[in-house]
Design a protein around this motif. Structure first.
Motif, PDB file in Angstrom:
ATOM      1  N   ARG A  42       0.659   4.384  -2.699  1.00  0.00           N
ATOM      2  CA  ARG A  42       0.469   5.566  -2.593  1.00  0.00           C
ATOM      3  C   ARG A  42       1.511   6.606  -2.767  1.00  0.00           C
ATOM      4  O   ARG A  42       1.789   7.597  -3.587  1.00  0.00           O
ATOM      5  CB  ARG A  42      -0.274   5.955  -1.427  1.00  0.00           C
ATOM      6  CG  ARG A  42      -0.963   5.543  -0.695  1.00  0.00           C
ATOM      7  CD  ARG A  42      -0.968   5.568   0.807  1.00  0.00           C
ATOM      8  NE  ARG A  42      -2.033   6.657   1.345  1.00  0.00           N
ATOM      9  CZ  ARG A  42      -2.619   7.360   1.806  1.00  0.00           C
ATOM     10  NH1 ARG A  42      -2.879   5.806   2.497  1.00  0.00           N
ATOM     11  NH2 ARG A  42      -3.047   8.270   1.854  1.00  0.00           N
ATOM     12  N   GLU A  89      -4.716   5.629   8.085  1.00  0.00           N
ATOM     13  CA  GLU A  89      -4.321   5.029   8.179  1.00  0.00           C
ATOM     14  C   GLU A  89      -4.437   4.739   9.543  1.00  0.00           C
ATOM     15  O   GLU A  89      -4.472   5.198  10.144  1.00  0.00           O
ATOM     16  CB  GLU A  89      -3.012   4.475   7.429  1.00  0.00           C
ATOM     17  CG  GLU A  89      -3.309   4.670   5.899  1.00  0.00           C
ATOM     18  CD  GLU A  89      -1.579   4.370   5.372  1.00  0.00           C
ATOM     19  OE1 GLU A  89      -1.005   4.527   4.279  1.00  0.00           O
ATOM     20  OE2 GLU A  89      -0.477   4.190   6.157  1.00  0.00           O
ATOM     21  N   ASN A 140       0.641  -1.499  -0.064  1.00  0.00           N
ATOM     22  CA  ASN A 140       0.728  -0.030   0.177  1.00  0.00           C
ATOM     23  C   ASN A 140       1.479   1.080  -0.271  1.00  0.00           C
ATOM     24  O   ASN A 140       0.538   2.363  -1.065  1.00  0.00           O
ATOM     25  CB  ASN A 140      -0.987   0.236   1.124  1.00  0.00           C
ATOM     26  CG  ASN A 140      -0.934   1.075   1.744  1.00  0.00           C
ATOM     27  OD1 ASN A 140      -1.896   2.785   0.757  1.00  0.00           O
ATOM     28  ND2 ASN A 140      -0.642   1.234   3.054  1.00  0.00           N
ATOM     29  N   TRP A 141       1.758   0.970   0.931  1.00  0.00           N
ATOM     30  CA  TRP A 141       3.299   2.590   0.854  1.00  0.00           C
ATOM     31  C   TRP A 141       3.530   2.576  -0.596  1.00  0.00           C
ATOM     32  O   TRP A 141       3.592   4.001  -0.577  1.00  0.00           O
ATOM     33  CB  TRP A 141       3.629   2.107   1.924  1.00  0.00           C
ATOM     34  CG  TRP A 141       3.487   2.424   3.052  1.00  0.00           C
ATOM     35  CD1 TRP A 141       1.908   3.182   3.904  1.00  0.00           C
ATOM     36  CD2 TRP A 141       3.764   1.076   4.415  1.00  0.00           C
ATOM     37  NE1 TRP A 141       1.929   2.412   4.574  1.00  0.00           N
ATOM     38  CE2 TRP A 141       2.952   2.283   5.488  1.00  0.00           C
ATOM     39  CE3 TRP A 141       4.866   0.791   4.902  1.00  0.00           C
ATOM     40  CZ2 TRP A 141       2.877   1.086   6.592  1.00  0.00           C
ATOM     41  CZ3 TRP A 141       4.319   0.203   5.540  1.00  0.00           C
ATOM     42  CH2 TRP A 141       3.920   0.112   7.487  1.00  0.00           C
ATOM     43  N   TYR A 160       4.085  12.395  -0.757  1.00  0.00           N
ATOM     44  CA  TYR A 160       3.400  11.164   0.709  1.00  0.00           C
ATOM     45  C   TYR A 160       4.420  10.275   0.675  1.00  0.00           C
ATOM     46  O   TYR A 160       5.488   9.391   0.041  1.00  0.00           O
ATOM     47  CB  TYR A 160       2.414   9.841  -0.272  1.00  0.00           C
ATOM     48  CG  TYR A 160       2.082   8.797   0.709  1.00  0.00           C
ATOM     49  CD1 TYR A 160       2.774   7.741   0.749  1.00  0.00           C
ATOM     50  CD2 TYR A 160       0.892   9.082   1.147  1.00  0.00           C
ATOM     51  CE1 TYR A 160       2.671   7.009   1.584  1.00  0.00           C
ATOM     52  CE2 TYR A 160       0.752   7.775   2.799  1.00  0.00           C
ATOM     53  CZ  TYR A 160       1.372   7.293   2.543  1.00  0.00           C
ATOM     54  OH  TYR A 160       0.547   6.007   3.778  1.00  0.00           O
TER      55      TYR A 160
END
Lengths: 215, 10
Positions: free
Chosen positions: A171, B9, A167-168, A178
């Motif tokens: 993103r 998150e 996910n990181w 980000y």
């Protein structure tokens, strides 16, 4: 929200449900480290301080309440429940978890994004979550055979942060600005701690034999 | 939701 993060959150939820099912249905916490469960309760308590002040989404708030509620009830079950506490392996669950709390707190004081109480505690919760599984992994190596539910619990717990890593990366490439170095570092350390467990978990699953971790 | 410095998150 992206599919990797959603899968990560659901995998995390799955790990907690597996654990609660084990404790609630067979009234046993054999093989589960109370130290790790206490660390997780502390992780959520210090991470979700803004649960009532910052509203992000219903999903976000509901999940935070679930994580807080389940982690504290698991600690309660293992400490107070008349039957469950009898199956707690106190003699093998001897890892001094405060040896993890102090360094994480000191590191959070030094290495953080903003030196405010909330930000330091939030950073502390990231560092602590990265190492919170250690008492549980130590207990797994000490307890001879690992039952399926406990093995699955640790597997889902390790997989969830692995999905967060993806996910990181996603993103980072899809959202400009980000940058979460602290989150990324802690997440990489956390997932790396499971690598050897994953190896033995898949090996036992492939050979269809009982999961055993070398001491 | 908007990312509150990455705090969107869990």
């Amino acid at each position: 929200m992206n599919i990797f993060r959603l899968t990560g959150d659901l995998t995390h939820l799955m790990s907690i449900i597996v654990l609660l099912l084990k404790i609630h249905t067979i009234k046993s916490c054999a093989g589960i480290s109370l130290k790790t469960q206490e660390l997780y309760a502390l992780v959520f308590a210090t991470r979700y301080l803004d649960i009532f002040t910052t509203y992000i989404s219903l999903y976000n708030t509901v999940m935070k309440l679930i994580f807080l509620g389940t982690s504290f009830s698991i600690v309660w079950y293992m400490r107070r429940h008349k039957t469950v506490r009898l199956s707690y392996d106190k003699n093998n669950d001897t890892f001094r978890h405060y040896f993890l709390v102090l360094p994480c707190f000191l590191l959070a004081l030094v290495l953080n994004n903003r030196f405010t109480v909330r930000e330091v505690l939030w950073t502390f919760s990231l560092y602590l979550e990265a190492v919170a599984i250690i008492p549980q992994l130590v207990l797994l190596q000490r307890s001879k055979n690992v039952d399926n539910l406990t093995g699955n619990y640790v597997f889902f717990l390790g997989a969830y942060r692995g999905f967060y890593l993806i996910n990181w990366i996603y993103r980072y490439f899809t959202e400009n600005h980000y940058r979460r170095w602290i989150t990324w570092m802690a997440g990489i350390v956390q997932t790396a701690l499971y690598v050897d467990f994953f190896y033995y978990y898949f090996k036992s699953w492939k050979n269809n034999e009982k999961l055993k971790l070398p001491a | 939701g908007r990312s509150h410095e990455g705090k969107d998150e869990l």
